[in-house]
Design a protein around this motif. Structure first.
Motif, PDB file in Angstrom:
ATOM      1  N   TYR A 181      10.972  50.423  45.269  1.00 52.81           N
ATOM      2  CA  TYR A 181      11.488  49.061  45.103  1.00 52.81           C
ATOM      3  C   TYR A 181      10.829  48.295  43.947  1.00 52.81           C
ATOM      4  CZ  TYR A 181      13.193  50.090  49.811  1.00 52.81           C
ATOM      5  OH  TYR A 181      13.797  50.679  50.898  1.00 52.81           O
ATOM      6  N   THR A 182      10.127  48.968  43.050  1.00 48.25           N
ATOM      7  CA  THR A 182       9.433  48.279  41.968  1.00 48.25           C
ATOM      8  C   THR A 182       9.844  48.857  40.622  1.00 48.25           C
ATOM      9  OG1 THR A 182       7.536  47.912  43.422  1.00 48.25           O
ATOM     10  CG2 THR A 182       7.218  47.506  41.070  1.00 48.25           C
ATOM     11  N   LEU A 183      10.370  47.998  39.766  1.00 54.62           N
ATOM     12  CA  LEU A 183      10.811  48.358  38.420  1.00 54.62           C
ATOM     13  C   LEU A 183       9.843  47.761  37.414  1.00 54.62           C
ATOM     14  CD1 LEU A 183      13.186  49.429  36.526  1.00 54.62           C
ATOM     15  CD2 LEU A 183      14.035  47.055  36.612  1.00 54.62           C
ATOM     16  N   GLN A 184       9.473  48.540  36.404  1.00 56.92           N
ATOM     17  CA  GLN A 184       8.601  48.013  35.357  1.00 56.92           C
ATOM     18  C   GLN A 184       9.177  48.324  33.984  1.00 56.92           C
ATOM     19  OE1 GLN A 184       4.455  49.523  34.100  1.00 56.92           O
ATOM     20  NE2 GLN A 184       3.995  47.736  35.381  1.00 56.92           N
ATOM     21  N   LEU A 185       9.168  47.295  33.125  1.00 54.20           N
ATOM     22  CA  LEU A 185       9.588  47.436  31.737  1.00 54.20           C
ATOM     23  C   LEU A 185       8.392  47.148  30.838  1.00 54.20           C
ATOM     24  CD1 LEU A 185      12.118  45.841  33.390  1.00 54.20           C
ATOM     25  CD2 LEU A 185      13.230  46.375  31.221  1.00 54.20           C
ATOM     26  N   ARG A 186       8.146  48.054  29.894  1.00 49.69           N
ATOM     27  CA  ARG A 186       7.087  47.857  28.912  1.00 49.69           C
ATOM     28  C   ARG A 186       7.721  47.839  27.532  1.00 49.69           C
ATOM     29  NH1 ARG A 186       2.631  51.965  29.178  1.00 49.69           N
ATOM     30  NH2 ARG A 186       1.583  50.384  27.922  1.00 49.69           N
ATOM     31  N   LEU A 187       7.324  46.873  26.729  1.00 49.86           N
ATOM     32  CA  LEU A 187       7.997  46.587  25.469  1.00 49.86           C
ATOM     33  C   LEU A 187       7.078  46.810  24.281  1.00 49.86           C
ATOM     34  CD1 LEU A 187       9.563  43.201  26.633  1.00 49.86           C
ATOM     35  CD2 LEU A 187      10.462  45.511  27.004  1.00 49.86           C
ATOM     36  N   ALA A 188       7.680  47.134  23.143  1.00 47.18           N
ATOM     37  CA  ALA A 188       6.906  47.369  21.929  1.00 47.18           C
ATOM     38  C   ALA A 188       6.331  46.074  21.372  1.00 47.18           C
ATOM     39  CB  ALA A 188       7.783  48.043  20.876  1.00 47.18           C
ATOM     40  N   GLU A 189       7.041  44.963  21.569  1.00 44.28           N
ATOM     41  CA  GLU A 189       6.617  43.670  21.052  1.00 44.28           C
ATOM     42  C   GLU A 189       6.833  42.606  22.119  1.00 44.28           C
ATOM     43  OE1 GLU A 189       9.229  43.384  17.664  1.00 44.28           O
ATOM     44  OE2 GLU A 189       7.618  43.959  16.308  1.00 44.28           O
TER      45      GLU A 189
END
Length: 604
Positions: A181-189
């Motif tokens: 139930y946990t979504l994570q987004l990691r971004l370049a900037e």
């Protein structure tokens, strides 16, 4: 006592039988069905393949996004939808963690093998990856690419290079399900406004992988989501029927209208705590002509006139108020300044109107100066619009009602002077200009074969005839024009764009080079523009970001790849038995908040 038992039993059985007869004779509660019409046909129901607004009004009610807009708050308030609370965001705006509510289920479908299918974080991982799959051909690929999710575009490029199917099972650094139930987004900037993207609840939604794989090539016609409605009947570009999703979660009416919003406060008081959706079904017809839509509403065949045809504004809402004869029938008008813009774009790859040389820029600027948008507002739109100065729409960040630009100028004399200077002359004396090399100058304008489009065609033909330029109208149904536009086959096309978020960035994406062929239908490419766009995307709201916005406005005016025409005032009408309607300022979801009073609706 023994003797009285049979009599008591008989009385009890008689009583139960009587109750049974009464129960059988009790009339079923009348179904609450909302009926209305679109003026443009849908293109389909696959969120990753859509860019047209009308299809997105449908997917918003079939699927679920993580976040949503409060339907009564103005100008806007973002709230959790299927997310369990607001996202956890790192200090540098590069890591976003979202937890999902438990116990949310997809609508039943054979693809699930007869089992209830719960929504999980992995569904969003799969759904967001679909925008990057070359086979999806998503027009919104560039929008999600701009967020800089680590590893996603590399996955796309790998598929393109290898010419093998996109690998959905290959993990990527920036898009992960940390647990069920946990979504994570990691971004370049840094992306301070990623929440706006996550709240685009008609396309940034969850689909089930099993469904996509069970119906290959049919994703546009077989939608299965977790939203409040399911598609039951569909005749393409004719009629659609949606019914309440029996698997829809327990959701109850709540909202946060402004304290001074009397209508919103009244709706909250009336509906607070009611289970959603309140409707049993929604029926949507496609009627492109304004007159039959208007007459069908007057005959009470439709409950909602969604977008009053502008040619009837003087009759229905003279001076901006509901006409007395309609008010006596209990019909209500709902008006708002829309966060949208209408424009026509030039295909920058077209040999006649495209290109970046001074002569080509002069031609586009002359056409813009010769276009009498003021007359369009007065005669065609019946005053239901305001002049647009740039792509920045009302209610979005950076909009300034006092800003004035050359975009809104109407100056045929200056237009003719520009054409004369750059060699667009009438060499054979027939009254029409030729190109600098002597070849004919003919503008091919894409339009649709309906009464709504004809007044625009006629006005523009007159405008350009005044400066010696001929227009040829290329007519086709709207979905066909969209297909041709994406393929770069149209020279000039007029469109309307509604702001999907309260930020103006997506408006500027319409000219962003990497979005060419997607949102950037005109294929404009300019390194200076792209640099300012990238800088604006990274910066937090403030003076520095506003300076980049102004630079984008300046470059747009200098090259004139688009001519911005108006920001519309949209008007909807509802019958007296329709309760709770309010057009969303942002987002496209409203069916769940509408109720029907069956007692007030006349019998068919």
């Amino acid at each position: 006592m023994a003797a009285s038992f049979p009599r008591a039993l008989a009385a009890l059985l008689l009583s139960l039988a009587t109750l049974g007869v009464l129960a059988q004779s009790e009339p079923a509660a009348p179904r609450k069905v909302l009926r209305y019409a679109f003026l443009v046909g849908e293109t389909g129901f696959d969120p990753a393949q859509l860019s047209d607004l009308y299809s997105r009004y449908l997917t918003a009610h079939i699927f679920d996004g993580l976040y949503k807009y409060d339907h009564l708050a103005r100008p806007y308030k973002i709230k959790p939808n299927v997310a369990d609370g607001m996202p956890e965001v790192s200090a540098d705006y590069r890591t976003w963690t979202v937890r999902l509510q438990k116990g949310i289920y997809f609508a039943d479908d054979p693809a699930f093998g007869g089992k209830k299918r719960e929504l999980v974080a992995e569904d969003f991982v799969y759904s967001f990856k679909r925008f990057f799959d070359p086979a999806t051909k998503s027009p919104l690929y560039s929008t999600l690419k701009d967020e800089g999710i680590l590893g996603l575009d590399e996955l796309r490029q790998r598929a393109l290079k290898s010419k093998k199917p996109f690998d959905y099972d290959l993990p990527v650094e920036g898009l992960r399900a940390l647990d069920r139930y946990t979504l994570q987004l990691r971004l370049a900037e840094a992306r301070p406004r990623l929440l706006y993207t996550l709240a685009i609840g008609d396309v940034m939604v969850a689909v089930a992988r099993e469904v996509m794989e069970a119906y290959p090539g049919k994703s546009m016609e077989h939608p299965v989501g977790t939203g409040p409605f399911v598609l039951k009947q569909w005749r393409r570009s004719s009629r659609m029927v949606f019914e309440r999703n029996p698997n829809f979660r327990e959701l109850y009416y709540d909202a946060e209208p402004n304290a001074d919003d009397a209508e919103g406060q009244a709706q909250l008081a009336r509906f607070k705590g009611r289970r959603l959706p309140m409707l049993d079904a929604v029926e949507v017809a496609i009627i492109e002509e304004g007159q039959p839509r208007w007459l069908s509403f007057l005959r009470r065949e439709f409950d909602l006139l969604f977008l009053l045809p502008e040619e009837y504004a003087d009759i229905a809402i003279p001076h901006g108020r509901i006409a007395p004869h309609l008010a006596k029938q209990g019909i209500r008008a709902h008006s708002m300044a829309s966060p949208d813009r209408t424009l026509f774009y030039f295909n920058m790859e077209d040999p006649v109107v495209g290109g970046y040389t001074p002569a080509k820029v002069a031609l586009r600027r002359a056409i813009g100066l010769a276009t009498d948008v003021g007359r369009e507002i007065r005669q065609v739109r019946r005053g239901q619009a305001v002049l647009a100065q740039s792509v920045v729409a009302p209610l979005t960040w950076g909009y300034d009602a006092d800003f004035k630009s050359e975009n809104s100028d109407f100056d045929p004399a200056r237009a003719m002077a520009l054409l004369d200077i750059y060699g667009y002359l009438d060499r054979d004396g027939d009254g029409w200009r030729e190109q600098p090399d002597g070849t004919p100058l003919l503008i091919e304008y894409a339009s649709s074969p309906d009464s709504r489009s004809r007044p625009f065609e006629e006005l523009w033909q007159k405008d350009l005839a005044r400066i010696g330029i001929r227009i040829k109208v290329k007519s086709a149904q709207w979905p066909e024009q969209l297909k041709a536009s994406r393929a770069g086959q149209l020279m000039v096309w007029q469109l309307g764009y509604a702001a999907a978020t309260p930020d103006s960035q997506l408006g500027f994406e319409l000219l962003y080079g990497p979005a060419a062929g997607g949102q950037n239908l005109g294929r404009f490419r300019n390194a200076q523009y792209d640099a300012a766009y990238d800088a604006m995307r990274r910066l937090p709201d403030g003076p520095e970001r506003l300076a980049q916005l102004h630079e984008l406005q300046r470059l747009t005016l200098a090259y004139m790849p688009q001519k911005y025409r108006v920001h519309r005032i949209v008007n909807d009408l509802t019958q007296p038995w329709v309760l709770g309607f309010r057009r969303p300022a942002f987002g496209t979801s409203f069916w769940s908040y509408v109720d029907i009073n069956p007692a007030g609706r006349p019998a068919p």
